[in-house]
Motif scaffolding. Structure first.
Motif, PDB file in Angstrom:
ATOM      1  N   THR A   7       0.812  -1.209   0.000  1.00  0.00           N
ATOM      2  CA  THR A   7       0.000   0.000   0.000  1.00  0.00           C
ATOM      3  C   THR A   7       0.848   1.263   0.000  1.00  0.00           C
ATOM      4  OG1 THR A   7      -0.157  -0.088   2.402  1.00  0.00           O
ATOM      5  CG2 THR A   7      -1.932  -1.117   1.145  1.00  0.00           C
ATOM      6  N   ALA A   8       2.109   1.179   0.362  1.00  0.00           N
ATOM      7  CA  ALA A   8       2.981   2.354   0.388  1.00  0.00           C
ATOM      8  C   ALA A   8       3.499   2.672  -1.008  1.00  0.00           C
ATOM      9  CB  ALA A   8       4.147   2.093   1.334  1.00  0.00           C
ATOM     10  N   ARG A   9       3.935   3.898  -1.179  1.00  0.00           N
ATOM     11  CA  ARG A   9       4.523   4.293  -2.460  1.00  0.00           C
ATOM     12  C   ARG A   9       5.868   3.610  -2.655  1.00  0.00           C
ATOM     13  NH1 ARG A   9       2.054   8.627  -4.997  1.00  0.00           N
ATOM     14  NH2 ARG A   9       0.580   9.703  -3.691  1.00  0.00           N
ATOM     15  N   THR A  10       6.280   3.520  -3.905  1.00  0.00           N
ATOM     16  CA  THR A  10       7.569   2.941  -4.241  1.00  0.00           C
ATOM     17  C   THR A  10       8.689   3.771  -3.638  1.00  0.00           C
ATOM     18  OG1 THR A  10       6.697   2.088  -6.313  1.00  0.00           O
ATOM     19  CG2 THR A  10       9.090   2.344  -6.177  1.00  0.00           C
ATOM     20  N   ILE A  11       9.671   3.101  -3.070  1.00  0.00           N
ATOM     21  CA  ILE A  11      10.858   3.775  -2.558  1.00  0.00           C
ATOM     22  C   ILE A  11      11.796   3.972  -3.741  1.00  0.00           C
ATOM     23  CG2 ILE A  11      12.825   3.617  -0.997  1.00  0.00           C
ATOM     24  CD1 ILE A  11      11.063   1.702   0.708  1.00  0.00           C
ATOM     25  N   SER A  12      12.188   5.200  -3.999  1.00  0.00           N
ATOM     26  CA  SER A  12      13.028   5.530  -5.145  1.00  0.00           C
ATOM     27  C   SER A  12      14.480   5.699  -4.727  1.00  0.00           C
ATOM     28  CB  SER A  12      12.521   6.822  -5.790  1.00  0.00           C
ATOM     29  OG  SER A  12      13.339   7.191  -6.858  1.00  0.00           O
ATOM     30  N   VAL A 110      16.831   1.178 -11.821  1.00  0.00           N
ATOM     31  CA  VAL A 110      15.680   0.635 -11.104  1.00  0.00           C
ATOM     32  C   VAL A 110      14.611   0.324 -12.141  1.00  0.00           C
ATOM     33  CG1 VAL A 110      14.611   2.879 -10.621  1.00  0.00           C
ATOM     34  CG2 VAL A 110      14.137   0.947  -9.126  1.00  0.00           C
ATOM     35  N   HIS A 111      13.849  -0.714 -11.883  1.00  0.00           N
ATOM     36  CA  HIS A 111      12.698  -1.020 -12.737  1.00  0.00           C
ATOM     37  C   HIS A 111      11.695  -1.848 -11.944  1.00  0.00           C
ATOM     38  CE1 HIS A 111      15.111  -4.734 -13.419  1.00  0.00           C
ATOM     39  NE2 HIS A 111      13.943  -5.310 -13.588  1.00  0.00           N
ATOM     40  N   TYR A 112      10.485  -1.884 -12.471  1.00  0.00           N
ATOM     41  CA  TYR A 112       9.482  -2.785 -11.917  1.00  0.00           C
ATOM     42  C   TYR A 112       9.625  -4.123 -12.622  1.00  0.00           C
ATOM     43  CZ  TYR A 112       7.069   1.383 -10.159  1.00  0.00           C
ATOM     44  OH  TYR A 112       6.742   2.550  -9.532  1.00  0.00           O
ATOM     45  N   THR A 113       9.452  -5.196 -11.876  1.00  0.00           N
ATOM     46  CA  THR A 113       9.364  -6.503 -12.491  1.00  0.00           C
ATOM     47  C   THR A 113       7.909  -6.951 -12.410  1.00  0.00           C
ATOM     48  OG1 THR A 113      10.244  -8.760 -12.567  1.00  0.00           O
ATOM     49  CG2 THR A 113       9.969  -7.811 -10.380  1.00  0.00           C
ATOM     50  N   ILE A 114       7.398  -7.393 -13.528  1.00  0.00           N
ATOM     51  CA  ILE A 114       6.049  -7.943 -13.597  1.00  0.00           C
ATOM     52  C   ILE A 114       6.198  -9.388 -14.050  1.00  0.00           C
ATOM     53  CG2 ILE A 114       3.805  -7.847 -14.756  1.00  0.00           C
ATOM     54  CD1 ILE A 114       4.287  -4.821 -15.069  1.00  0.00           C
ATOM     55  N   HIS A 135       4.760  -8.905  -8.560  1.00  0.00           N
ATOM     56  CA  HIS A 135       5.211  -7.576  -8.958  1.00  0.00           C
ATOM     57  C   HIS A 135       6.191  -7.108  -7.900  1.00  0.00           C
ATOM     58  CE1 HIS A 135       5.207  -3.188  -8.945  1.00  0.00           C
ATOM     59  NE2 HIS A 135       4.993  -3.289 -10.236  1.00  0.00           N
ATOM     60  N   GLY A 136       7.211  -6.395  -8.321  1.00  0.00           N
ATOM     61  CA  GLY A 136       8.166  -5.876  -7.355  1.00  0.00           C
ATOM     62  C   GLY A 136       9.041  -4.804  -7.957  1.00  0.00           C
ATOM     63  N   VAL A 137       9.937  -4.308  -7.142  1.00  0.00           N
ATOM     64  CA  VAL A 137      10.904  -3.301  -7.549  1.00  0.00           C
ATOM     65  C   VAL A 137      12.272  -3.969  -7.587  1.00  0.00           C
ATOM     66  CG1 VAL A 137      12.002  -1.107  -6.935  1.00  0.00           C
ATOM     67  CG2 VAL A 137       9.547  -1.454  -6.529  1.00  0.00           C
ATOM     68  N   VAL A 138      12.997  -3.738  -8.672  1.00  0.00           N
ATOM     69  CA  VAL A 138      14.350  -4.275  -8.823  1.00  0.00           C
ATOM     70  C   VAL A 138      15.292  -3.089  -8.952  1.00  0.00           C
ATOM     71  CG1 VAL A 138      15.889  -5.708 -10.220  1.00  0.00           C
ATOM     72  CG2 VAL A 138      13.462  -6.306 -10.027  1.00  0.00           C
ATOM     73  N   TYR A 156      15.823  -7.296  -5.197  1.00  0.00           N
ATOM     74  CA  TYR A 156      14.382  -7.369  -5.460  1.00  0.00           C
ATOM     75  C   TYR A 156      13.697  -7.094  -4.132  1.00  0.00           C
ATOM     76  CZ  TYR A 156      15.033 -10.082  -9.801  1.00  0.00           C
ATOM     77  OH  TYR A 156      15.359 -10.506 -11.062  1.00  0.00           O
ATOM     78  N   ASP A 157      12.814  -6.102  -4.101  1.00  0.00           N
ATOM     79  CA  ASP A 157      12.046  -5.926  -2.880  1.00  0.00           C
ATOM     80  C   ASP A 157      10.709  -5.287  -3.217  1.00  0.00           C
ATOM     81  OD1 ASP A 157      13.810  -3.110  -1.312  1.00  0.00           O
ATOM     82  OD2 ASP A 157      12.709  -3.205  -3.163  1.00  0.00           O
ATOM     83  N   GLN A 158       9.982  -4.903  -2.176  1.00  0.00           N
ATOM     84  CA  GLN A 158       8.649  -4.353  -2.327  1.00  0.00           C
ATOM     85  C   GLN A 158       7.786  -5.296  -3.188  1.00  0.00           C
ATOM     86  OE1 GLN A 158       8.635  -0.004  -2.939  1.00  0.00           O
ATOM     87  NE2 GLN A 158      10.865  -0.185  -2.922  1.00  0.00           N
ATOM     88  N   MET A 159       7.924  -6.595  -2.926  1.00  0.00           N
ATOM     89  CA  MET A 159       7.246  -7.615  -3.730  1.00  0.00           C
ATOM     90  C   MET A 159       5.785  -7.786  -3.317  1.00  0.00           C
ATOM     91  SD  MET A 159       9.520  -8.822  -5.895  1.00  0.00           S
ATOM     92  CE  MET A 159       8.795 -10.343  -6.484  1.00  0.00           C
ATOM     93  N   SER A 160       4.954  -8.012  -4.302  1.00  0.00           N
ATOM     94  CA  SER A 160       3.552  -8.363  -4.109  1.00  0.00           C
ATOM     95  C   SER A 160       3.363  -9.703  -4.813  1.00  0.00           C
ATOM     96  CB  SER A 160       2.669  -7.281  -4.736  1.00  0.00           C
ATOM     97  OG  SER A 160       1.318  -7.602  -4.585  1.00  0.00           O
ATOM     98  N   LEU A 161       2.831 -10.691  -4.104  1.00  0.00           N
ATOM     99  CA  LEU A 161       2.768 -12.058  -4.611  1.00  0.00           C
ATOM    100  C   LEU A 161       1.339 -12.582  -4.647  1.00  0.00           C
ATOM    101  CD1 LEU A 161       5.649 -13.404  -2.374  1.00  0.00           C
ATOM    102  CD2 LEU A 161       5.850 -12.610  -4.731  1.00  0.00           C
ATOM    103  N   THR A 162       1.045 -13.411  -5.628  1.00  0.00           N
ATOM    104  CA  THR A 162      -0.249 -14.064  -5.714  1.00  0.00           C
ATOM    105  C   THR A 162      -0.415 -15.001  -4.519  1.00  0.00           C
ATOM    106  OG1 THR A 162      -0.201 -13.924  -8.105  1.00  0.00           O
ATOM    107  CG2 THR A 162      -1.700 -15.540  -7.159  1.00  0.00           C
ATOM    108  N   ALA A 163      -1.479 -14.807  -3.767  1.00  0.00           N
ATOM    109  CA  ALA A 163      -1.664 -15.486  -2.486  1.00  0.00           C
ATOM    110  C   ALA A 163      -1.781 -17.003  -2.589  1.00  0.00           C
ATOM    111  CB  ALA A 163      -2.890 -14.918  -1.776  1.00  0.00           C
TER     112      ALA A 163
END
Length: 184
Positions: A7-12, A110-114, A135-138, A156-163
Motif C-alpha cells: 500500500t505504500a509508495r515505491t521507494i526511489s 531501477v525497474h518494476y518486475t512484472i 510484482h516488485g521493484v528491482v 528485489y524488494d517491495q514484492m507483491s505475490l499471488t496469495a
C-alpha cells in the motif's frame, strides 16, 4: 484469486529521479543497460544459464525478497536451475527502467518486475491464465567491464505475490522487505 498488495509508495533510489545529481550517462550506455535488463528477462524465460552467467560480474550478489540471497555467477543461474517447475510457467517483464551514471564506469538502475503466469503449473490449470503472478521493484548497481555493462548487485524488494501460490508467511516477509538505502 487473492493478491496481497503493497500500500505504500515505491521507494526511489536517491537521485535517480534527478539525473543532474549523478554522472552523465550517454545514450549508448542507457540503451545498453536497458538491453541488459531485457535480456535478463528473456534468459530466465528461455532457461539460458550461460547467458544469465554472462550478464553479471564474477562477484555478483543478489538479494531477493522471496528466494533470499545468492552470490556469484553460478548462484545467479542456480535460481533458474533450482526452480524449473516454477520458471517454466511464467514470463518476466521489466518496465519503467530508469538508469543514471554514478561514475565513468558505474551506474544504477531501477525497474518494476512484472511476472505473469502463462501456463499451468501441473496437469490442469488452477486459475484463469494468463494472470499476474508477482510484482516488485528491482534495483541494480552496474559496472562496465571490457566495454560491456554487467550487473554487480541486484535487489528485489517491495514484492507483491499471488496469495494462492505462496504461503502467507512468505508473502508477508516479501512485503516487509524494503531497503531504503539504495546505495548498498
Amino acid at each position: 484469486m487473492t493478491t496481497q498488495h503493497v500500500t505504500a509508495r515505491t521507494i526511489s533510489p536517491a537521485g535517480l529521479l534527478s539525473p543532474q545529481e549523478n554522472a552523465p550517462l550517454p545514450t549508448e550506455d542507457r540503451l545498453a543497460i536497458h538491453e541488459l535488463i531485457a535480456r535478463h528477462c528473456l534468459a530466465l524465460d528461455t532457461g539460458d544459464e550461460a547467458h544469465l552467467a554472462s550478464i553479471v560480474t564474477e562477484d555478483f550478489r543478489q538479494e531477493h525478497a522471496v528466494f533470499g540471497a545468492m552470490e556469484g555467477r553460478s548462484g545467479f543461474a542456480a535460481l533458474m536451475r533450482d526452480n524449473p517447475e516454477l520458471l517454466g510457467a511464467i514470463r518476466h517483464q521489466a518496465v519503467n527502467i530508469a538508469a543514471v551514471g554514478t561514475g565513468t564506469e558505474t551506474a544504477k538502475a531501477v525497474h518494476y518486475t512484472i511476472v505473469m503466469q502463462v501456463h499451468a503449473m501441473g496437469a490442469e490449470p488452477t486459475a484463469l491464465l494468463p494472470r499476474l503472478f508477482a510484482h516488485g521493484v528491482v534495483r541494480d548497481q552496474l559496472v562496465k567491464q571490457d566495454g560491456r555493462w554487467l550487473i554487480h548487485r541486484r535487489t528485489y524488494d517491495q514484492m507483491s505475490l499471488t496469495a494462492d501460490l505462496f504461503p502467507e508467511d512468505q508473502r508477508k516477509e516479501a512485503l516487509r522487505r524494503r531497503t531504503p538505502d539504495w546505495e548498498t
